[in-house]
Scaffold this motif. Structure first.
Motif, PDB file in Angstrom:
ATOM      1  N   MET A 128       6.968   9.824  -8.972  1.00 15.64           N
ATOM      2  CA  MET A 128       6.049   8.843  -8.395  1.00 15.64           C
ATOM      3  C   MET A 128       4.847   9.546  -7.785  1.00 15.64           C
ATOM      4  O   MET A 128       5.007  10.513  -7.041  1.00 15.64           O
ATOM      5  CB  MET A 128       6.756   8.035  -7.304  1.00 15.64           C
ATOM      6  CG  MET A 128       5.891   6.948  -6.680  1.00 15.64           C
ATOM      7  SD  MET A 128       6.647   6.163  -5.262  1.00 15.64           S
ATOM      8  CE  MET A 128       8.016   5.303  -6.010  1.00 15.64           C
ATOM      9  N   ARG A 140       7.102   9.604   7.930  1.00 11.96           N
ATOM     10  CA  ARG A 140       7.960   9.759   6.741  1.00 11.96           C
ATOM     11  C   ARG A 140       8.690  11.095   6.693  1.00 11.96           C
ATOM     12  O   ARG A 140       9.438  11.363   5.770  1.00 11.96           O
ATOM     13  CB  ARG A 140       7.127   9.531   5.474  1.00 11.96           C
ATOM     14  CG  ARG A 140       6.456   8.164   5.490  1.00 11.96           C
ATOM     15  CD  ARG A 140       5.978   7.709   4.151  1.00 11.96           C
ATOM     16  NE  ARG A 140       7.109   7.234   3.323  1.00 11.96           N
ATOM     17  CZ  ARG A 140       6.941   6.530   2.215  1.00 11.96           C
ATOM     18  NH1 ARG A 140       5.713   6.250   1.779  1.00 11.96           N
ATOM     19  NH2 ARG A 140       7.999   6.126   1.514  1.00 11.96           N
ATOM     20  N   TRP A 173      14.421   2.745   5.770  1.00  9.92           N
ATOM     21  CA  TRP A 173      14.729   2.541   4.344  1.00  9.92           C
ATOM     22  C   TRP A 173      16.205   2.245   4.099  1.00  9.92           C
ATOM     23  O   TRP A 173      16.933   2.983   3.418  1.00  9.92           O
ATOM     24  CB  TRP A 173      14.311   3.742   3.497  1.00  9.92           C
ATOM     25  CG  TRP A 173      12.847   3.831   3.260  1.00  9.92           C
ATOM     26  CD1 TRP A 173      11.998   4.731   3.818  1.00  9.92           C
ATOM     27  CD2 TRP A 173      12.026   2.978   2.447  1.00  9.92           C
ATOM     28  NE1 TRP A 173      10.708   4.500   3.391  1.00  9.92           N
ATOM     29  CE2 TRP A 173      10.699   3.438   2.550  1.00  9.92           C
ATOM     30  CE3 TRP A 173      12.281   1.879   1.631  1.00  9.92           C
ATOM     31  CZ2 TRP A 173       9.626   2.840   1.886  1.00  9.92           C
ATOM     32  CZ3 TRP A 173      11.228   1.264   0.969  1.00  9.92           C
ATOM     33  CH2 TRP A 173       9.917   1.753   1.090  1.00  9.92           C
ATOM     34  N   PHE A 180      13.968   5.095  -6.146  1.00  9.25           N
ATOM     35  CA  PHE A 180      12.754   5.862  -5.816  1.00  9.25           C
ATOM     36  C   PHE A 180      13.129   6.936  -4.793  1.00  9.25           C
ATOM     37  O   PHE A 180      12.723   6.906  -3.647  1.00  9.25           O
ATOM     38  CB  PHE A 180      11.682   4.919  -5.284  1.00  9.25           C
ATOM     39  CG  PHE A 180      11.281   3.866  -6.273  1.00  9.25           C
ATOM     40  CD1 PHE A 180      11.239   2.528  -5.909  1.00  9.25           C
ATOM     41  CD2 PHE A 180      10.962   4.202  -7.588  1.00  9.25           C
ATOM     42  CE1 PHE A 180      10.860   1.546  -6.826  1.00  9.25           C
ATOM     43  CE2 PHE A 180      10.588   3.233  -8.506  1.00  9.25           C
ATOM     44  CZ  PHE A 180      10.542   1.904  -8.126  1.00  9.25           C
ATOM     45  N   GLU A 202       7.834   4.831   6.835  1.00  8.69           N
ATOM     46  CA  GLU A 202       6.504   4.598   6.284  1.00  8.69           C
ATOM     47  C   GLU A 202       5.629   3.822   7.247  1.00  8.69           C
ATOM     48  O   GLU A 202       6.060   2.869   7.879  1.00  8.69           O
ATOM     49  CB  GLU A 202       6.571   3.845   4.960  1.00  8.69           C
ATOM     50  CG  GLU A 202       5.178   3.644   4.380  1.00  8.69           C
ATOM     51  CD  GLU A 202       5.177   3.042   3.006  1.00  8.69           C
ATOM     52  OE1 GLU A 202       6.260   2.841   2.439  1.00  8.69           O
ATOM     53  OE2 GLU A 202       4.071   2.770   2.497  1.00  8.69           O
ATOM     54  N   LYS A 244       9.413  12.120  -5.522  1.00  7.14           N
ATOM     55  CA  LYS A 244       8.199  11.544  -4.944  1.00  7.14           C
ATOM     56  C   LYS A 244       7.868  12.264  -3.654  1.00  7.14           C
ATOM     57  O   LYS A 244       8.739  12.959  -3.102  1.00  7.14           O
ATOM     58  CB  LYS A 244       8.396  10.049  -4.707  1.00  7.14           C
ATOM     59  CG  LYS A 244       9.345   9.710  -3.562  1.00  7.14           C
ATOM     60  CD  LYS A 244       9.511   8.203  -3.403  1.00  7.14           C
ATOM     61  CE  LYS A 244      10.340   7.854  -2.183  1.00  7.14           C
ATOM     62  NZ  LYS A 244      10.579   6.410  -2.056  1.00  7.14           N
ATOM     63  N   HIS A 245       6.587  12.155  -3.180  1.00  9.68           N
ATOM     64  CA  HIS A 245       5.437  11.480  -3.767  1.00  9.68           C
ATOM     65  C   HIS A 245       4.495  12.590  -4.240  1.00  9.68           C
ATOM     66  O   HIS A 245       4.119  13.439  -3.434  1.00  9.68           O
ATOM     67  CB  HIS A 245       4.754  10.636  -2.711  1.00  9.68           C
ATOM     68  CG  HIS A 245       5.650   9.651  -2.042  1.00  9.68           C
ATOM     69  ND1 HIS A 245       6.525   9.985  -1.009  1.00  9.68           N
ATOM     70  CD2 HIS A 245       5.844   8.335  -2.240  1.00  9.68           C
ATOM     71  CE1 HIS A 245       7.185   8.908  -0.629  1.00  9.68           C
ATOM     72  NE2 HIS A 245       6.804   7.885  -1.355  1.00  9.68           N
ATOM     73  N   PHE A 287       0.096   8.214  -2.371  1.00 11.55           N
ATOM     74  CA  PHE A 287      -1.024   7.399  -1.894  1.00 11.55           C
ATOM     75  C   PHE A 287      -2.246   8.250  -1.548  1.00 11.55           C
ATOM     76  O   PHE A 287      -3.368   7.785  -1.611  1.00 11.55           O
ATOM     77  CB  PHE A 287      -0.610   6.663  -0.604  1.00 11.55           C
ATOM     78  CG  PHE A 287       0.316   5.512  -0.800  1.00 11.55           C
ATOM     79  CD1 PHE A 287       1.519   5.452  -0.110  1.00 11.55           C
ATOM     80  CD2 PHE A 287      -0.009   4.461  -1.647  1.00 11.55           C
ATOM     81  CE1 PHE A 287       2.379   4.376  -0.252  1.00 11.55           C
ATOM     82  CE2 PHE A 287       0.857   3.370  -1.794  1.00 11.55           C
ATOM     83  CZ  PHE A 287       2.054   3.337  -1.098  1.00 11.55           C
ATOM     84  N   ASP A 305       2.729   4.632  -6.939  1.00 13.23           N
ATOM     85  CA  ASP A 305       3.333   4.039  -5.770  1.00 13.23           C
ATOM     86  C   ASP A 305       2.817   2.594  -5.678  1.00 13.23           C
ATOM     87  O   ASP A 305       1.953   2.177  -6.461  1.00 13.23           O
ATOM     88  CB  ASP A 305       2.991   4.858  -4.512  1.00 13.23           C
ATOM     89  CG  ASP A 305       3.997   4.624  -3.391  1.00 13.23           C
ATOM     90  OD1 ASP A 305       4.141   5.490  -2.535  1.00 13.23           O
ATOM     91  OD2 ASP A 305       4.651   3.552  -3.405  1.00 13.23           O
ATOM     92  N   TRP A 306       3.345   1.851  -4.716  1.00 11.13           N
ATOM     93  CA  TRP A 306       3.021   0.425  -4.604  1.00 11.13           C
ATOM     94  C   TRP A 306       1.494   0.227  -4.478  1.00 11.13           C
ATOM     95  O   TRP A 306       0.888   0.659  -3.508  1.00 11.13           O
ATOM     96  CB  TRP A 306       3.718  -0.125  -3.351  1.00 11.13           C
ATOM     97  CG  TRP A 306       3.635  -1.585  -3.154  1.00 11.13           C
ATOM     98  CD1 TRP A 306       2.505  -2.315  -2.899  1.00 11.13           C
ATOM     99  CD2 TRP A 306       4.718  -2.520  -3.160  1.00 11.13           C
ATOM    100  NE1 TRP A 306       2.810  -3.636  -2.757  1.00 11.13           N
ATOM    101  CE2 TRP A 306       4.165  -3.803  -2.904  1.00 11.13           C
ATOM    102  CE3 TRP A 306       6.091  -2.423  -3.355  1.00 11.13           C
ATOM    103  CZ2 TRP A 306       4.946  -4.951  -2.840  1.00 11.13           C
ATOM    104  CZ3 TRP A 306       6.869  -3.566  -3.285  1.00 11.13           C
ATOM    105  CH2 TRP A 306       6.296  -4.808  -3.042  1.00 11.13           C
ATOM    106  N   MET A 353       2.975   0.211 -10.522  1.00 13.44           N
ATOM    107  CA  MET A 353       3.863  -0.526  -9.624  1.00 13.44           C
ATOM    108  C   MET A 353       3.095  -1.594  -8.882  1.00 13.44           C
ATOM    109  O   MET A 353       2.173  -1.295  -8.127  1.00 13.44           O
ATOM    110  CB  MET A 353       4.552   0.407  -8.619  1.00 13.44           C
ATOM    111  CG  MET A 353       5.546  -0.298  -7.710  1.00 13.44           C
ATOM    112  SD  MET A 353       6.059   0.682  -6.305  1.00 13.44           S
ATOM    113  CE  MET A 353       7.062   1.935  -7.104  1.00 13.44           C
ATOM    114  N   ASP A 379      14.519   1.030  -3.665  1.00 15.89           N
ATOM    115  CA  ASP A 379      14.524   2.232  -2.812  1.00 15.89           C
ATOM    116  C   ASP A 379      15.917   2.429  -2.237  1.00 15.89           C
ATOM    117  O   ASP A 379      16.234   1.920  -1.167  1.00 15.89           O
ATOM    118  CB  ASP A 379      13.515   2.069  -1.677  1.00 15.89           C
ATOM    119  CG  ASP A 379      12.101   2.085  -2.196  1.00 15.89           C
ATOM    120  OD1 ASP A 379      11.552   0.975  -2.400  1.00 15.89           O
ATOM    121  OD2 ASP A 379      11.585   3.180  -2.447  1.00 15.89           O
ATOM    122  N   LEU A 429      11.055  -4.130  -9.412  1.00 14.77           N
ATOM    123  CA  LEU A 429      11.691  -3.516  -8.253  1.00 14.77           C
ATOM    124  C   LEU A 429      12.112  -4.650  -7.330  1.00 14.77           C
ATOM    125  O   LEU A 429      11.558  -5.750  -7.387  1.00 14.77           O
ATOM    126  CB  LEU A 429      10.790  -2.516  -7.533  1.00 14.77           C
ATOM    127  CG  LEU A 429       9.631  -2.978  -6.663  1.00 14.77           C
ATOM    128  CD1 LEU A 429       9.254  -1.879  -5.684  1.00 14.77           C
ATOM    129  CD2 LEU A 429       8.440  -3.350  -7.507  1.00 14.77           C
TER     130      LEU A 429
END
Ligand code: GLC
Length: 754
Positions: A254, A172, A426, A158, A493, A210-211, A257, A289-290, A321, A114, A84
């Motif tokens: 995805m 978000r 984003w 994403f 985020e 997502k998510h 969290f 996710d990250w 990821m 993204d 990514l």
């Protein structure tokens, strides 16, 4: 009660019994997930190469020269399957060249990014796009993003983010399509179609729903916080948009969290394997996710990386990821029989299948010409149309809008000339010089002598209190246009707000501007509805512009000048004060539903109510129970009149279709584009049902004086819900139905289901 298998559920009773056993547990699935079909290429791979396909790394190099020997070796040895954030086609093509010419397996890399609401041509944030209630336009926006991103080597985005968001403290919410499952589902499908386009087309990019799942229910609206969502609510509200995305062919999903009912989503085999794979029949890629696999440790759900890898792998995670728990531990986990090679093969097959669908085996290198693909006039025109349709006219006292020609306008505020901030959250590849601001746009429309401008404060967070110069300028004008709200960084985020009022001293500025006695138009750019209870009375007119993107300026200027009609409608309920949150329209009634008392200050509360039962209601004694503006609300420059509600039957069987229609007439002097909404209420059921639920909407455009009949059909899928036993049921009884302009008004009818 009539029970029938809903598309969400594939295997009826067995599935139900299974659900009861494993809903909250984290049993390890021994057998390979049901959707696995193994790609013949997989058998030829070594374990090292198989495990490598599961790794998604964050690309550090910004130039070819930055590509380290370690990274070259990792690609050559097949230790990474995707990246990514690769910054440009040159670096992408060099990384790909290593994979395709120097590695043994020669499996193409796929590059992800993204691209949430545009690549270089920035569209309104998804919450703003949701306010258009225009799926065709949302699809076109995603297509533009795909054309621009793919020309730069990005073939996986994403997006769409389809978390239902009922609490605008959550930063978000700006990335979401709002609070409603139906509207979110419709726009999820539009986004997937837009991003993915035609399979194998070089401009097709894999979309990611997502998510998964429930991230928007973060307690307190605090990002990454715990979520508690009972099964019926999960199935009735949070899962439907993901099911719609799966049915639309979304190529990846995805995981989130948050922990869901005590089990982190990224290690939750119930939602991943049971729901996504088996109930939804999803056989695409599942990406974490990250670092969300590694975060099973701080969640307190894994004691170390090895356990985190085992849990996530067995829950059904395909791609990790950034964190490297799979890379570091799968050899020993396979060796110890804690994970199965058949499951590994299934995962690798899904990843390779996605790469095949993208045509990467035939055309691994970036072929588009960015110069021809990016920021074209067509793209900018579409972005301007999306911005225009995202604008919601919320207040227009004394018809201050549209602005009369020839008047002198004082354009004032921290976001009137905010090339970066009007883009929102984003926007990784946007360049602020591509933006056309409100000031830029007005400079093209008004002669210099008729346009006065002051930024008034350094930023939307400024604590400035001396506005003497600004006020002097304002007094020279016929009308004041205040453009304020939240700069981009105040949402997105990790940017939840505990106080959702206008930031800084903007409320003070608005009050001071109003004291000049001039008509005051407020245009707000923000990533969420703002709590305006203490200041909205100062505003004669109010337009919500969300973060409108590159072409937000012309869109706003055209609307204010009356060169375009306001068509936006709220995709979220708008609170008066933060303390009302979470606040959403499709809520149960409670046993003491508040009916009256839409007061705005404590001293408005009728004290005698304390002595009588009228006070013992589901409301706040200082703010009542109503929102500032309801879901679906938006004004026009004209007036749509709803009449003649008609139902094709008063009583229907479960398998019948009910036709509902109403006449919509434009009683004003300007054209009107109305988003006509269809709501139902199941009055009595084995689970309390919401007081209203959106089931459909249609847009109708009417010339002055024109009338049209708008028709809807209701079928059992519109009337059914998941009951306490998670059966998808339609229960006989009385239903209300509305054809309405928003979630609080409309023509109400009633029908019975036998
Ligand atoms: C972020 C976000 C996710 C995004 C990913 C990659 O933390 O949660 O939405 O796609 O990391 O940037």
């Amino acid at each position: 009660m009539l029970r029938f298998s809903h598309p969400l559920r594939r295997d009826g009773l067995r599935g139900l019994i299974f659900l009861a056993i494993t809903a909250a547990s984290s049993t390890v699935w021994a057998q390979t997930s049901p959707a696995a079909k193994v790609d013949p290429l997989v058998d030829s791979l070594t374990l090292r190469q198989k495990i490598g396909q599961l790794q998604q790394s964050n690309a550090e190099p910004k130039t070819i020269a930055d590509i380290s020997d370690e990274l070259r070796a990792a690609i050559r040895e097949g230790r990474v399957g995707s990246f990514l954030n690769v910054p440009n086609p040159e670096v992408a093509n060099e990384l790909q060249r290593i994979a395709m010419t120097e590695s043994e397996a020669k499996i193409p890399l796929v590059f992800a990014r993204d691209v949430i609401h545009g690549y270089r041509t920035i569209f309104p944030t998804p919450l703003g796009q949701a306010a258009t209630w225009n799926p065709e336009l949302v699809e076109k926006g995603a297509r533009v993003a795909a054309v621009e991103a793919s020309s730069m080597g990005i073939r996986w985005t994403f997006a769409p983010m389809i978390d239902i968001s009922r609490d605008s403290r959550w930063g978000r919410i700006t990335e979401s399509f709002g609070e409603d499952p139906y509207l979110t589902s419709v726009l999820a499908v539009a986004s997937v179609r837009g991003y993915q386009g035609k399979e194998g087309d070089p401009t097709s990019i894999a979309a990611t729903a997502k998510h998964f799942v429930g991230y928007g229910a973060a307690e307190g609206g605090r990002d990454y916080n715990v979520t508690y969502i009972p099964e019926p609510l999960l199935h009735n509200v949070y899962l439907p948009p993901f099911k719609a995305a799966v049915d639309a062919g979304v190529m990846s999903i995805m995981t989130a969290f948050n922990d869901l009912n005590g089990v982190p989503a990224s290690g939750n085999d119930y939602i991943i394997d049971r729901v996504l794979r088996r109930e939804f029949g999803y056989n695409g890629v599942i990406v974490s996710d990250w670092d969300s696999v590694l975060e099973l440790i701080p969640h307190g759900f894994a004691e170390d990386k090895k356990q985190a890898a085992r849990i996530a792998f067995n829950a059904g995670m395909d791609v990790e990821m950034v964190s490297t728990t799979f890379q570091e531990n799968l050899f020993s986990l396979l060796d110890g029989g804690k994970v199965s090679e058949s499951e590994l093969n299934a995962k690798v097959s899904r990843i390779i299948d996605m790469k095949r669908k993208l045509g990467l085996f035939e055309q691994p290198y970036v072929s588009g010409d960015p110069e021809k693909a990016i920021l074209t006039d067509e793209h900018k025109a579409l972005a301007e149309q999306a911005a225009l349709e995202s604008l919601v006219l919320l207040k227009n006292d004394k018809q201050v809008l549209p602005l009369a020609r020839g008047k002198t306008v004082a354009l004032i505020g921290p976001l009137a000339h905010a090339a970066h901030d009007q883009l929102g959250s984003w926007v990784l590849d946007a360049k602020k010089q591509d933006s056309v601001t409100v000031l830029d746009a007005f400079r093209k429309i008004l002669p210099e002598s008729k346009l006065l401008y002051s930024q008034a404060m350094y930023s939307s967070r400024s604590r400035e209190t001396d506005f003497s110069q600004v006020l002097e300028l304002a007094r020279k004008a016929d009308v004041i246009v205040f453009v304020g709200g939240e700069e981009a960084v105040l949402s997105g985020e990790a940017h939840s707000r505990a106080d959702t009022r206008l930031p800084g001293t903007q409320e003070l500025l608005v009050r001071e501007l109003k004291k000049t006695g001039k008509p005051l138009v407020a245009v707000l750019m923000a990533g969420r509805p703002l709590a305006l209870n203490d200041v909205i009375s100062e505003m004669d007119a109010l337009v919500m512009a969300w973060h409108p993107g590159s072409m937000g300026g012309p869109a706003i200027a055209r609307l204010l000048m009356g060169d375009a009609e306001p068509v936006g409608r709220l995709p979220v309920t708008w609170p008066k004060v933060t303390g009302q949150l979470p606040l959403y329209y499709n809520r149960p009634s409670s046993g003491r539903p508040a009916e009256e008392g839409n007061f705005t200050q404590m001293d408005d509360f009728p004290l005698e109510a304390f002595q009588h039962s009228t006070g013992h209601k589901n409301h706040y004694i200082d703010i009542g129970f109503k929102p500032q503006f309801p879901f679906g609300f938006g004004l026009s420059y004209s007036n749509a009149v709803y009449s003649d509600l008609k139902l094709s039957k008063k009583t229907i069987g479960v398998n019948d279709t009910l036709e509902v229609s109403a006449k919509i007439r434009n009683s004003g002097k300007r054209p009107v584009t109305e988003t006509v909404q269809l709501y139902i209420r199941d009055l009595v059921a084995s689970s309390v049902r919401p007081v209203r639920e959106l089931k459909n909407f249609q847009r109708v455009t009417l010339k002055p004086g024109e009338a049209k009949v708008v028709k809807f059909k209701l079928t059992k899928d519109d009337l059914a819900f998941y009951n306490q036993q998670l059966n998808w049921v339609v229960e006989p009884g009385e239903f209300h139905v509305w054809i309405a302009p928003n979630a609080e008004e409309g023509l109400q009818g009633q029908f019975t289901v036998r």
